[in-house]
Design a protein around this motif. Structure first.
Motif, mmCIF file in Angstrom:
data_model
loop_
_atom_site.group_PDB
_atom_site.id
_atom_site.type_symbol
_atom_site.label_atom_id
_atom_site.label_comp_id
_atom_site.label_asym_id
_atom_site.label_seq_id
_atom_site.Cartn_x
_atom_site.Cartn_y
_atom_site.Cartn_z
ATOM 1 N N GLU A 164 0.891 -1.169 -0.012
ATOM 2 C CA GLU A 164 0.060 -0.010 -0.126
ATOM 3 C C GLU A 164 0.976 1.339 0.072
ATOM 4 O O GLU A 164 0.553 2.280 -0.098
ATOM 5 C CB GLU A 164 -0.833 0.031 1.252
ATOM 6 C CG GLU A 164 -1.999 -1.218 1.308
ATOM 7 C CD GLU A 164 -2.937 -1.182 2.533
ATOM 8 O OE1 GLU A 164 -3.083 -0.117 3.040
ATOM 9 O OE2 GLU A 164 -3.401 -2.140 2.837
ATOM 10 N N ARG B 169 -5.305 -1.108 -9.049
ATOM 11 C CA ARG B 169 -6.399 -0.391 -8.126
ATOM 12 C C ARG B 169 -7.311 -1.454 -8.490
ATOM 13 O O ARG B 169 -8.079 -1.253 -9.227
ATOM 14 C CB ARG B 169 -6.429 1.358 -8.380
ATOM 15 C CG ARG B 169 -7.003 1.811 -7.222
ATOM 16 C CD ARG B 169 -7.095 3.220 -7.559
ATOM 17 N NE ARG B 169 -8.265 3.643 -8.542
ATOM 18 C CZ ARG B 169 -8.395 4.958 -9.097
ATOM 19 N NH1 ARG B 169 -7.131 5.842 -9.061
ATOM 20 N NH2 ARG B 169 -9.397 5.064 -9.694
ATOM 21 N N LYS C 212 -8.705 0.551 -3.888
ATOM 22 C CA LYS C 212 -7.724 0.223 -3.033
ATOM 23 C C LYS C 212 -6.493 0.160 -3.905
ATOM 24 O O LYS C 212 -6.452 -0.654 -4.785
ATOM 25 C CB LYS C 212 -7.748 -1.057 -2.127
ATOM 26 C CG LYS C 212 -6.511 -1.232 -1.099
ATOM 27 C CD LYS C 212 -6.701 -2.431 -0.505
ATOM 28 C CE LYS C 212 -5.229 -2.858 0.233
ATOM 29 N NZ LYS C 212 -5.514 -4.092 1.087
ATOM 30 N N THR D 40 -2.709 -0.482 -5.021
ATOM 31 C CA THR D 40 -1.353 -1.284 -4.434
ATOM 32 C C THR D 40 -0.170 -0.790 -5.455
ATOM 33 O O THR D 40 -0.488 -0.595 -6.654
ATOM 34 C CB THR D 40 -1.627 -2.781 -4.880
ATOM 35 O OG1 THR D 40 -2.395 -3.332 -3.821
ATOM 36 C CG2 THR D 40 -0.255 -3.587 -4.463
#
Length: 494
Positions: free
Chosen positions: A274, A290, A294, A296
């Motif tokens: 992250e 993504r 979220k 990465t």
């Protein structure tokens, strides 16, 4: 509906692959298209070639399969990254050929901007280096050099996109102008920390932000195809740039996992989780994927010439007719000769980033011939990968897996993969399914459509075909690496 159609739009060809509900390949179609080289260091594609081969291969894959189009739940797209297109938002007419990621025409502009200290701004916001490789300077070149382009762009008449955006726009009949986070991260215009286009960089390049596509997750809704294309509308539910798609297809979901893809170029990505890790060794910080909002991140090393070196043997030197001839030719090479090829045909990528140097062969004798050239070509990929991995391990402070997961066309060569294992002194894992790039795109769309399992379930399906273990003694390895290092230094001095 239990099938997913993956579009894999690459640098030299376009493929469409139909996957069933078990993520097995049921049909494939592929078409090569023409490469254009208007000047030394310039590389272009006809935008309509990219589109026509996409439409044709999709239709061909559907026709080859036993699936009815009504059974196709979604489309996933993966694409050559950084390649830059500009087209009229009303007519769909490109204003210029697509400028390919390999193109080096903006080298002088990059030098100027570096001398002004602008690279620090670029790296801090985008994670990239100021290099012709990325889209921003290519886009600026089009606006500055194509008659009327800048005025039309400022009037809101033109759109910019990487190949995925162009294909989505064409597939949806001009209804959707969007990209995903991984492709946006390769334009040198996208702030990867804040998750939006950088007004600072766009202003410096004099790029109207109205040209830019909307940035969505990799597993987002990108609209539906025109009904007339395939007989019914099919939702587009996944997009990732080719190297990120391969990272997904290799199930490199845990921080520290590394994959290397051997296509036209070679690209190694290390999942850093992250938090974006800023490289001290001239690697790139980028978005791995993504998903579900979220992000990465990854460290990436980019080699411009990998599989392209085999094309050079075939099309340039004409010492082979098919790529498959390279391995037996290399295996027949004279063991007493140790040729080293530095394939800097369009400069050197990571960790050197030298746009000016050009390819060179070292160690030739009167007895050097096609077999020795073939071996040097395959070994050059191993040497370059070692450079990337050493830089990655210097940057990454977390736990890293010892094995390297490989995919792409050249990974099918036992000779190349054994040398790779020998020269990096680590295991090389080759999966049963080498179509990891297309599989990554298919999984993104399929899990969004409810056809495929979640990330953890998908990772559990990854299957090993063969592990290559290092067999070279340390003294030989070190001597070879020293020779490679001398060759690279000499090439960069030319």
């Amino acid at each position: 509906m239990t099938y997913i159609l993956a579009i894999d739009q690459g640098t030299t060809s376009t493929r469409a692959i139909l996957f069933d509900g078990d993520l097995s390949v049921t049909a494939t179609a592929q078409e090569e298209f023409e490469q254009h080289f208007p000047k030394s260091g310039w590389v272009e594609h006809d935008a309509f070639d990219l589109w026509s081969t996409t439409a044709a291969t999709c239709r061909a894959a559907i026709e080859k399969s036993s699936a009815d189009v009504s059974q196709i739940a979604a489309i996933g797209i993966t694409n050559q990254r950084e390649t830059t297109l500009v087209w009229d938002k009303t007519t769909g007419q490109p204003v210029y050929n697509a400028i390919v990621w390999q193109d080096r025409r903006t080298s002088e502009l990059c030098k100027t901007l570096k001398s002004e200290g602008f690279e620090e701004v670029v790296t801090e916001k985008t994670g990239l280096l100021l290099d012709p490789y990325f889209s921003a300077t290519k886009l600026k070149w089009i606006l500055d050099n194509v008659e009327g382009a800048r005025d039309r762009a400022e009037a809101g008449e033109l759109l910019f996109g990487t190949v995925d955006s162009w294909l989505v726009w064409k597939l949806t009949g001009g209804k959707v102008h969007a990209t995903d986070a991984t492709n946006a991260a390769r334009t040198m215009l996208y702030d990867i920390r804040k998750g939006h286009w950088s007004t600072t960089i766009c202003k410096r390049f004099d790029i109207p932000m109205t040209m830019l596509p909307e940035v969505r997750d990799c597993d987002a809704d990108f609209g539906e195809t025109r009904p007339d294309l395939f007989g019914r509308p099919i939702p587009i539910l996944g997009i990732a740039g080719d190297q990120q798609a391969a990272t997904i297809g290799q199930a490199c979901f845990k921080p520290g996992m590394v994959k290397s893809t051997y296509g036209t170029g070679c690209f190694a990505l290390l999942n850093t989780g992250e938090t974006p890790v800023m490289s001290q060794n001239r690697l790139l910080t980028t978005i791995a994927y993504r998903i579900g909002g979220k992000t990465t991140y990854a460290l990436e090393g980019s080699i411009f010439i990998a599989g392209a070196v085999v094309q050079w043997l075939r099309d340039g030197l004409k010492i082979i007719r098919e790529a498959s001839e390279t391995q037996p030719l290399a295996e027949s090479a004279d063991e007493t000769q140790d040729l080293i090829l530095v394939p800097a045909f369009t400069g050197l990528g990571a960790p050197y980033w030298n746009a000016e140097c050009r390819g060179a062969m070292f160690g030739m004798t009167r007895n050097s011939g096609p077999a020795e050239f073939a071996r040097a070509a395959l070994e050059s990929v191993g040497y370059q990968t070692r450079d990337l991995l050493e830089a990655m391990h210097a940057d990454w402070q977390g736990d890293a897996t010892t094995a390297l997961r490989v995919d792409g066309g050249m990974s099918a060569s036992d000779f190349a993969m054994q040398f790779l294992s020998d020269i990096i002194s680590a295991p090389v894992d080759r999966p049963k399914v080498l179509e990891t790039t297309a599989m990554g795109a298919a999984w993104l769309a399929g899990q969004r459509a409810g056809v495929y399992p979640d990330m953890e379930g998908f990772a559990a399906t990854w299957a090993l075909e063969r592990t290559f273990e290092p067999a070279m003694d340390e003294a030989t390895r070190q001597a070879k690496c020293d020779g490679w290092a001398r060759a690279v230094r000499a090439t960069m001095l030319v």
